[in-house]
Design a protein around this motif. Sequence first.
Motif, mmCIF file in Angstrom:
data_model
loop_
_atom_site.group_PDB
_atom_site.id
_atom_site.type_symbol
_atom_site.label_atom_id
_atom_site.label_comp_id
_atom_site.label_asym_id
_atom_site.label_seq_id
_atom_site.Cartn_x
_atom_site.Cartn_y
_atom_site.Cartn_z
ATOM 1 N N GLY A 124 37.709 34.626 43.210
ATOM 2 C CA GLY A 124 38.689 34.158 42.411
ATOM 3 C C GLY A 124 39.807 33.666 43.373
ATOM 4 N N ILE A 125 40.581 32.384 43.000
ATOM 5 C CA ILE A 125 41.551 31.825 43.892
ATOM 6 C C ILE A 125 42.524 32.714 44.038
ATOM 7 C CG2 ILE A 125 43.019 29.943 44.284
ATOM 8 C CD1 ILE A 125 40.697 28.258 43.091
ATOM 9 N N VAL A 126 43.094 33.189 42.997
ATOM 10 C CA VAL A 126 44.160 34.105 42.709
ATOM 11 C C VAL A 126 43.443 35.551 42.829
ATOM 12 C CG1 VAL A 126 46.331 34.955 41.499
ATOM 13 C CG2 VAL A 126 45.590 32.669 41.537
ATOM 14 N N ARG A 127 43.441 35.959 44.214
ATOM 15 C CA ARG A 127 42.496 37.199 44.418
ATOM 16 C C ARG A 127 43.071 38.563 43.524
ATOM 17 N NH1 ARG A 127 40.812 35.961 50.472
ATOM 18 N NH2 ARG A 127 42.168 34.577 50.639
ATOM 19 N N ARG A 128 44.345 38.764 43.201
ATOM 20 C CA ARG A 128 44.697 39.861 42.444
ATOM 21 C C ARG A 128 43.718 40.037 41.192
ATOM 22 N NH1 ARG A 128 49.159 36.904 40.757
ATOM 23 N NH2 ARG A 128 49.666 37.154 38.586
ATOM 24 N N PHE A 129 43.306 38.807 40.679
ATOM 25 C CA PHE A 129 42.800 38.872 39.327
ATOM 26 C C PHE A 129 41.193 39.547 39.295
ATOM 27 C CE2 PHE A 129 45.901 35.529 38.220
ATOM 28 C CZ PHE A 129 46.543 36.078 37.250
ATOM 29 N N PRO A 130 40.464 39.076 40.536
ATOM 30 C CA PRO A 130 39.200 39.754 40.685
ATOM 31 C C PRO A 130 39.243 40.943 41.090
ATOM 32 C CG PRO A 130 39.586 38.160 42.168
ATOM 33 C CD PRO A 130 40.525 37.774 41.166
ATOM 34 N N ALA A 131 40.299 41.577 41.935
ATOM 35 C CA ALA A 131 40.700 42.685 42.625
ATOM 36 C C ALA A 131 40.943 43.752 41.603
ATOM 37 C CB ALA A 131 41.756 42.634 43.321
ATOM 38 N N GLN A 132 41.574 43.328 40.434
ATOM 39 C CA GLN A 132 41.960 44.317 39.237
ATOM 40 C C GLN A 132 40.598 44.529 38.636
ATOM 41 O OE1 GLN A 132 44.639 45.980 38.841
ATOM 42 N NE2 GLN A 132 43.657 47.049 37.486
ATOM 43 N N ARG A 133 39.872 43.434 38.308
ATOM 44 C CA ARG A 133 38.513 43.732 37.533
ATOM 45 C C ARG A 133 37.711 44.611 38.244
ATOM 46 N NH1 ARG A 133 35.321 40.355 34.169
ATOM 47 N NH2 ARG A 133 37.366 39.855 33.203
ATOM 48 N N ALA A 134 37.518 44.368 39.637
ATOM 49 C CA ALA A 134 36.977 45.319 40.501
ATOM 50 C C ALA A 134 36.966 46.883 40.330
ATOM 51 C CB ALA A 134 36.838 45.107 41.963
ATOM 52 N N ILE A 135 38.615 46.863 40.095
ATOM 53 C CA ILE A 135 38.973 48.526 39.921
ATOM 54 C C ILE A 135 38.341 48.857 38.628
ATOM 55 C CG2 ILE A 135 41.124 49.905 39.528
ATOM 56 C CD1 ILE A 135 42.185 47.921 41.496
#
Length: 355
Positions: A124-135
């Motif tokens: 994801g370009i704004v990496r906090r969104f895929p990071a949160q999904r991974a959590i």
Amino acid sequence: MKSTAFYYSLGRPFSPIYGLAMRLREKMYARGVFKSYSLSVPVISVGNLTMGGAGKTPVVCYLARKLKRAGYSPAVVSRGYGGKANGKVNIVSDGTTLKLSADMAGDEPRMLAELLEDIPVLTGIVRRFPAQRAIEMGANVLLLDDGFQHMAINRDINLALFNTDWLAGNSRVFPGGDLREPVAALRRASRFVMTGMREDNRERAERFADLLHSKFPEIPLSFLEYGPSSSVAIEQGTGRLVESSCSLKEKSWYAFAGIAQPQSFYKSLEECGVAIAGFQGFADHQVYTKEILDQLNREADKSGAAGLVTTEKDLVKLAAVAESTTLPLLALRMEVRESGDFLNNILKELQCSSS
């Protein structure tokens, strides 16, 4: 290399402007003008200062596997450079199933998903969104691929990698050189990592390590070596990479690579004792078409090669057109080989950040 040097000479007058912009950006994050987000799990960033490759993807793969074996549930988060998927969250692999092709995910995320069969890979370009999904998917530690310049996510371990063949390039800031930021940005690193150590570059690498220590004495440094593990091919029907029974040492091969430093792949083949009938380098993140593969087949035929050999990063992008090849098509699989206490130090730093 000559064309790169020419363009860098044209861009050199603009390097101070770009360098100033990057310093101002860093200050904006440090002062809270640009927001940095803290996540609920530890974050390990793997990045570099130079424009070219520094071995980030193999190191991410190595750490992900070792963390899994140590009892963690890691996930990899990447920007997905070159991929067509444009969602806020793109799941390349959920740790069980491959969901996106290299064309959609980007070559490096797809390669990581191929190599890490039980570890989620998201982009994801704004990496906090895929990071949160991974959590949300169960990850309790995140590996941020190519994250040194991505300051919007706070990290617990910040690795700055240097390829021992390339080091700091010409030591000038883009567009006049190879550096993404001024050298002073390295003070953000928690550890320097010298990748691709070999006997023929060891002395040069150690001199550069001494230089880094003199400038940043508080930042520890580790050395990592690469070595071949096997050859892989594209499995018909699935498009996945599987180990090949074909030995690269038995015949001569026509080699090609679309990576930041194609000659590094040539050197790797030489060190493995592979007979190279011909070689072609492409730009990093090369998009392969049937026409390009047909041309490679013709060049290989002319050279008398028994087949084509490339990098894993290139091979994952060839799955869609691989059926048109008239010759065997393989990739050399490389793996990180640790020297020293790199992994133990990472695990200790991770435990400290979690406590």
